[in-house]
Design an enzyme around this catalytic site. Structure first.
Site, short mmCIF file in Angstrom:
data_model
loop_
_atom_site.label_atom_id
_atom_site.label_comp_id
_atom_site.label_asym_id
_atom_site.label_seq_id
_atom_site.Cartn_x
_atom_site.Cartn_y
_atom_site.Cartn_z
N ARG A 37 43.94 93.58 -31.94
CA ARG A 37 44.67 92.41 -32.45
C ARG A 37 46.07 92.79 -32.91
O ARG A 37 46.99 91.98 -32.90
CB ARG A 37 43.86 91.78 -33.59
CG ARG A 37 44.35 90.40 -34.04
CD ARG A 37 43.34 89.80 -34.99
NE ARG A 37 43.67 88.47 -35.46
CZ ARG A 37 43.93 88.18 -36.74
NH1 ARG A 37 43.90 89.12 -37.66
NH2 ARG A 37 44.19 86.94 -37.10
N ILE A 63 48.19 83.03 -35.45
CA ILE A 63 47.15 83.66 -34.64
C ILE A 63 45.85 83.37 -35.39
O ILE A 63 45.76 83.57 -36.60
CB ILE A 63 47.42 85.18 -34.45
CG1 ILE A 63 46.27 85.89 -33.72
CG2 ILE A 63 47.71 85.89 -35.75
CD1 ILE A 63 46.61 87.35 -33.34
N SER A 64 44.87 82.84 -34.68
CA SER A 64 43.62 82.41 -35.33
C SER A 64 42.91 83.60 -35.98
O SER A 64 43.08 84.75 -35.58
CB SER A 64 42.69 81.76 -34.33
OG SER A 64 43.33 80.75 -33.61
N GLN A 65 42.05 83.25 -36.94
CA GLN A 65 41.18 84.23 -37.61
C GLN A 65 40.24 84.85 -36.56
O GLN A 65 39.71 84.14 -35.70
CB GLN A 65 40.39 83.40 -38.61
CG GLN A 65 39.47 84.13 -39.51
CD GLN A 65 38.57 83.13 -40.24
OE1 GLN A 65 38.80 81.92 -40.21
NE2 GLN A 65 37.56 83.65 -40.89
N PRO A 66 40.02 86.18 -36.61
CA PRO A 66 39.15 86.82 -35.62
C PRO A 66 37.77 86.17 -35.52
O PRO A 66 37.23 86.02 -34.43
CB PRO A 66 39.03 88.26 -36.11
CG PRO A 66 40.26 88.49 -36.91
CD PRO A 66 40.64 87.16 -37.50
#
Ligand code: SAH
Length: 216
Positions: A37, A63-66
Protein backbone atom coordinates in the site's frame (compact mmCIF):
# COMPACT_ATOMS: atom_id res chain seq x y z
CA UNK A 1 15.24 -5.42 -4.53
CA UNK A 2 13.27 -2.36 -3.45
CA UNK A 3 12.12 -2.37 0.17
CA UNK A 4 8.42 -2.30 -0.70
CA UNK A 5 8.69 -5.69 -2.39
CA UNK A 6 10.14 -7.45 0.60
CA UNK A 7 8.01 -9.25 3.13
CA UNK A 8 7.44 -6.23 5.30
CA UNK A 9 6.46 -7.25 8.89
CA UNK A 10 3.97 -4.35 8.98
CA UNK A 11 2.18 -5.82 5.97
CA UNK A 12 2.05 -9.24 7.61
CA UNK A 13 0.61 -7.63 10.75
CA UNK A 14 -2.05 -5.93 8.62
CA UNK A 15 -3.00 -9.26 7.01
CA UNK A 16 -3.39 -10.80 10.49
CA UNK A 17 -5.62 -7.87 11.46
CA UNK A 18 -7.76 -8.37 8.33
CA UNK A 19 -8.12 -12.06 9.15
CA UNK A 20 -9.09 -11.20 12.72
CA UNK A 21 -11.77 -8.84 11.39
CA UNK A 22 -13.31 -11.64 9.32
CA UNK A 23 -11.67 -11.57 5.89
CA UNK A 24 -11.29 -15.29 5.21
CA UNK A 25 -10.75 -15.72 1.44
CA UNK A 26 -7.12 -16.87 1.17
CA UNK A 27 -6.82 -15.50 -2.37
CA UNK A 28 -7.90 -12.04 -1.22
CA UNK A 29 -5.50 -12.10 1.75
CA UNK A 30 -2.69 -13.20 -0.56
CA UNK A 31 -3.47 -10.40 -3.04
CA UNK A 32 -3.38 -7.88 -0.18
CA UNK A 33 -0.10 -9.32 1.09
CA UNK A 34 1.47 -8.98 -2.36
CA UNK A 35 0.34 -5.37 -2.85
CA UNK A 36 2.41 -2.79 -0.95
CA UNK A 37 0.00 0.00 0.00
CA UNK A 38 2.93 2.33 0.63
CA UNK A 39 3.53 2.47 -3.15
CA UNK A 40 0.17 4.25 -3.49
CA UNK A 41 0.61 7.07 -0.96
CA UNK A 42 2.82 10.18 -0.78
CA UNK A 43 6.32 9.64 0.71
CA UNK A 44 5.45 11.39 4.00
CA UNK A 45 2.57 8.94 4.59
CA UNK A 46 4.53 5.75 3.94
CA UNK A 47 4.89 4.99 7.65
CA UNK A 48 1.11 5.23 8.06
CA UNK A 49 0.44 3.05 5.00
CA UNK A 50 -0.10 -0.13 7.02
CA UNK A 51 -2.44 1.37 9.59
CA UNK A 52 -5.96 0.17 8.94
CA UNK A 53 -7.40 3.57 8.05
CA UNK A 54 -8.15 5.76 5.04
CA UNK A 55 -5.41 8.25 4.08
CA UNK A 56 -5.45 11.45 2.03
CA UNK A 57 -4.17 11.43 -1.56
CA UNK A 58 -3.96 14.34 -4.03
CA UNK A 59 -7.00 16.27 -5.34
CA UNK A 60 -8.76 16.08 -1.94
CA UNK A 61 -9.48 12.38 -2.36
CA UNK A 62 -8.71 9.37 -0.15
CA UNK A 63 -7.24 5.91 -0.42
CA UNK A 64 -9.75 3.57 1.24
CA UNK A 65 -9.07 1.77 4.51
CA UNK A 66 -7.37 -1.62 3.86
CA UNK A 67 -10.20 -3.47 5.61
CA UNK A 68 -12.74 -1.95 3.20
CA UNK A 69 -10.55 -2.77 0.19
CA UNK A 70 -10.25 -6.39 1.39
CA UNK A 71 -13.96 -6.59 2.24
CA UNK A 72 -15.13 -5.19 -1.10
CA UNK A 73 -12.71 -7.45 -2.97
CA UNK A 74 -13.96 -10.50 -1.07
CA UNK A 75 -17.63 -9.62 -1.63
CA UNK A 76 -16.98 -9.11 -5.37
CA UNK A 77 -16.01 -12.81 -5.74
CA UNK A 78 -13.41 -12.24 -8.44
CA UNK A 79 -11.59 -15.03 -10.25
CA UNK A 80 -8.96 -15.11 -12.97
CA UNK A 81 -11.53 -15.26 -15.78
CA UNK A 82 -13.13 -11.98 -14.71
CA UNK A 83 -13.13 -8.77 -16.69
CA UNK A 84 -13.55 -6.14 -13.98
CA UNK A 85 -14.55 -2.47 -14.20
CA UNK A 86 -13.58 -0.09 -11.37
CA UNK A 87 -15.01 3.40 -11.06
CA UNK A 88 -12.72 5.76 -9.10
CA UNK A 89 -9.08 4.71 -9.55
CA UNK A 90 -7.88 7.21 -6.91
CA UNK A 91 -4.48 6.00 -5.71
CA UNK A 92 -4.76 2.80 -7.76
CA UNK A 93 -4.47 0.54 -4.69
CA UNK A 94 -7.85 -1.19 -5.08
CA UNK A 95 -7.22 -1.71 -8.81
CA UNK A 96 -3.81 -3.24 -8.03
CA UNK A 97 -5.32 -5.69 -5.51
CA UNK A 98 -8.02 -6.65 -8.05
CA UNK A 99 -5.40 -7.08 -10.79
CA UNK A 100 -3.82 -9.90 -8.76
CA UNK A 101 -7.11 -11.83 -8.89
CA UNK A 102 -8.79 -10.89 -12.17
CA UNK A 103 -8.00 -11.41 -15.83
CA UNK A 104 -8.07 -7.68 -16.52
CA UNK A 105 -9.12 -4.54 -14.66
CA UNK A 106 -10.52 -1.51 -16.50
CA UNK A 107 -10.40 1.53 -14.23
CA UNK A 108 -11.80 5.04 -14.70
CA UNK A 109 -10.75 8.21 -12.83
CA UNK A 110 -11.92 11.78 -13.40
CA UNK A 111 -8.72 13.43 -12.04
CA UNK A 112 -5.86 13.14 -14.60
CA UNK A 113 -3.31 13.89 -11.85
CA UNK A 114 -4.42 10.90 -9.78
CA UNK A 115 -4.38 8.61 -12.80
CA UNK A 116 -0.82 9.64 -13.60
CA UNK A 117 0.37 8.72 -10.10
CA UNK A 118 -1.61 5.46 -10.12
CA UNK A 119 -0.09 4.43 -13.45
CA UNK A 120 3.40 5.14 -12.14
CA UNK A 121 2.70 2.81 -9.19
CA UNK A 122 1.35 0.04 -11.49
CA UNK A 123 4.51 0.28 -13.57
CA UNK A 124 6.78 0.21 -10.55
CA UNK A 125 5.08 -2.97 -9.34
CA UNK A 126 5.07 -4.50 -12.86
CA UNK A 127 1.29 -4.83 -12.92
CA UNK A 128 0.37 -5.19 -16.60
CA UNK A 129 -3.33 -6.12 -16.63
CA UNK A 130 -4.86 -2.75 -15.73
CA UNK A 131 -6.38 -0.62 -18.50
CA UNK A 132 -6.84 3.01 -17.36
CA UNK A 133 -9.15 5.71 -18.69
CA UNK A 134 -9.65 9.32 -17.68
CA UNK A 135 -13.32 10.16 -17.79
CA UNK A 136 -16.67 10.20 -16.05
CA UNK A 137 -17.02 6.70 -14.66
CA UNK A 138 -20.69 7.10 -13.83
CA UNK A 139 -21.31 6.40 -17.52
CA UNK A 140 -19.21 3.23 -17.39
CA UNK A 141 -17.14 2.05 -20.35
CA UNK A 142 -19.66 1.09 -23.05
CA UNK A 143 -17.00 0.10 -25.62
CA UNK A 144 -15.65 -2.58 -23.25
CA UNK A 145 -18.98 -3.81 -21.82
CA UNK A 146 -20.19 -6.24 -20.67
CA UNK A 147 -18.14 -6.77 -17.50
CA UNK A 148 -18.17 -9.78 -15.18
CA UNK A 149 -17.67 -7.58 -12.14
CA UNK A 150 -18.05 -3.85 -11.42
CA UNK A 151 -16.76 -2.06 -8.32
CA UNK A 152 -17.61 1.55 -7.56
CA UNK A 153 -15.29 3.22 -5.03
CA UNK A 154 -17.08 6.59 -4.77
CA UNK A 155 -20.51 7.17 -3.25
CA UNK A 156 -23.37 7.02 -5.75
CA UNK A 157 -26.48 9.12 -5.02
CA UNK A 158 -28.76 6.26 -6.17
CA UNK A 159 -28.55 2.76 -7.64
CA UNK A 160 -26.11 3.11 -10.58
CA UNK A 161 -28.36 1.73 -13.31
CA UNK A 162 -26.13 2.91 -16.18
CA UNK A 163 -23.40 0.66 -14.76
CA UNK A 164 -25.74 -2.26 -14.07
CA UNK A 165 -26.63 -2.16 -17.77
CA UNK A 166 -22.95 -2.91 -18.51
CA UNK A 167 -22.85 -5.96 -16.23
CA UNK A 168 -23.02 -9.44 -17.74
CA UNK A 169 -25.82 -11.78 -16.64
CA UNK A 170 -24.54 -13.64 -13.58
CA UNK A 171 -22.25 -10.68 -12.86
CA UNK A 172 -21.81 -8.84 -9.55
CA UNK A 173 -21.53 -5.13 -8.81
CA UNK A 174 -20.46 -3.64 -5.46
CA UNK A 175 -21.17 0.04 -4.84
CA UNK A 176 -21.59 2.46 -1.92
CA UNK A 177 -25.01 4.04 -2.40
CA UNK A 178 -26.44 6.98 -0.44
CA UNK A 179 -28.69 6.00 2.46
CA UNK A 180 -31.71 8.24 3.13
CA UNK A 181 -30.75 10.18 6.26
CA UNK A 182 -27.01 10.24 5.58
CA UNK A 183 -23.96 8.12 4.90
CA UNK A 184 -23.85 5.28 2.46
CA UNK A 185 -24.61 1.58 2.40
CA UNK A 186 -22.32 -0.79 0.59
CA UNK A 187 -24.64 -2.62 -1.80
CA UNK A 188 -24.14 -5.83 -3.76
CA UNK A 189 -26.11 -6.23 -6.98
CA UNK A 190 -26.27 -9.59 -8.73
CA UNK A 191 -27.65 -9.67 -12.25
CA UNK A 192 -29.83 -12.70 -12.99
CA UNK A 193 -32.06 -13.74 -15.90
CA UNK A 194 -35.02 -12.43 -13.88
CA UNK A 195 -33.58 -9.06 -12.90
CA UNK A 196 -31.25 -7.63 -10.26
CA UNK A 197 -30.87 -8.99 -6.72
CA UNK A 198 -29.91 -6.39 -4.11
CA UNK A 199 -28.14 -6.99 -0.78
CA UNK A 200 -27.16 -4.34 1.78
CA UNK A 201 -23.74 -5.32 3.15
CA UNK A 202 -22.33 -2.61 5.41
CA UNK A 203 -22.68 1.06 6.37
CA UNK A 204 -19.70 2.95 4.88
CA UNK A 205 -18.32 6.43 4.12
CA UNK A 206 -16.91 7.30 0.68
CA UNK A 207 -16.05 10.47 -1.21
CA UNK A 208 -18.84 11.35 -3.66
CA UNK A 209 -19.11 10.18 -7.24
CA UNK A 210 -18.99 13.40 -9.29
CA UNK A 211 -19.96 14.18 -12.83
CA UNK A 212 -17.55 15.07 -15.64
CA UNK A 213 -13.75 15.12 -15.89
CA UNK A 214 -11.83 17.29 -13.42
CA UNK A 215 -9.57 20.03 -14.72
CA UNK A 216 -7.04 20.18 -11.91
N1 SAH B 1 -10.24 3.05 -5.35
C1 SAH B 1 -9.50 4.16 -4.78
C2 SAH B 1 -10.35 5.00 -3.84
C3 SAH B 1 -10.54 6.27 -4.47
S1 SAH B 1 -11.57 7.48 -3.73
C4 SAH B 1 -8.22 3.71 -4.11
O1 SAH B 1 -7.99 2.51 -4.00
O2 SAH B 1 -7.41 4.57 -3.76
C5 SAH B 1 -12.73 7.72 -5.05
C6 SAH B 1 -12.18 8.20 -6.36
O3 SAH B 1 -13.28 8.30 -7.25
C7 SAH B 1 -11.54 9.58 -6.33
O4 SAH B 1 -10.25 9.51 -6.84
C8 SAH B 1 -12.45 10.44 -7.24
O5 SAH B 1 -11.74 11.41 -7.98
C9 SAH B 1 -13.04 9.38 -8.14
N2 SAH B 1 -14.29 9.76 -8.79
C10 SAH B 1 -15.35 10.42 -8.28
N3 SAH B 1 -16.32 10.55 -9.20
C11 SAH B 1 -15.87 9.92 -10.33
C12 SAH B 1 -16.42 9.72 -11.63
N4 SAH B 1 -17.63 10.15 -11.98
N5 SAH B 1 -15.68 9.06 -12.54
C13 SAH B 1 -14.44 8.59 -12.23
N6 SAH B 1 -13.87 8.76 -11.01
C14 SAH B 1 -14.58 9.43 -10.08
Amino acid sequence: MASHLENDPRRIKLIMELRRRGISDARVLDAMERTPREAFVAPHLRDAAYDDRALPIACDQTISQPYIVAYMTEQLRVDDRCKVLEIGTGSGYQAAVLARLARRVYTIERHPQLMEAAQAAFEKLHIMNIVPMIGDGSKGWPAQAPFDRIIVTAAAPARPDALLAQLREGGIMIAPVATPGGGETLMRYTKTAEGVEEEALLPVRFVPLREGVAHS
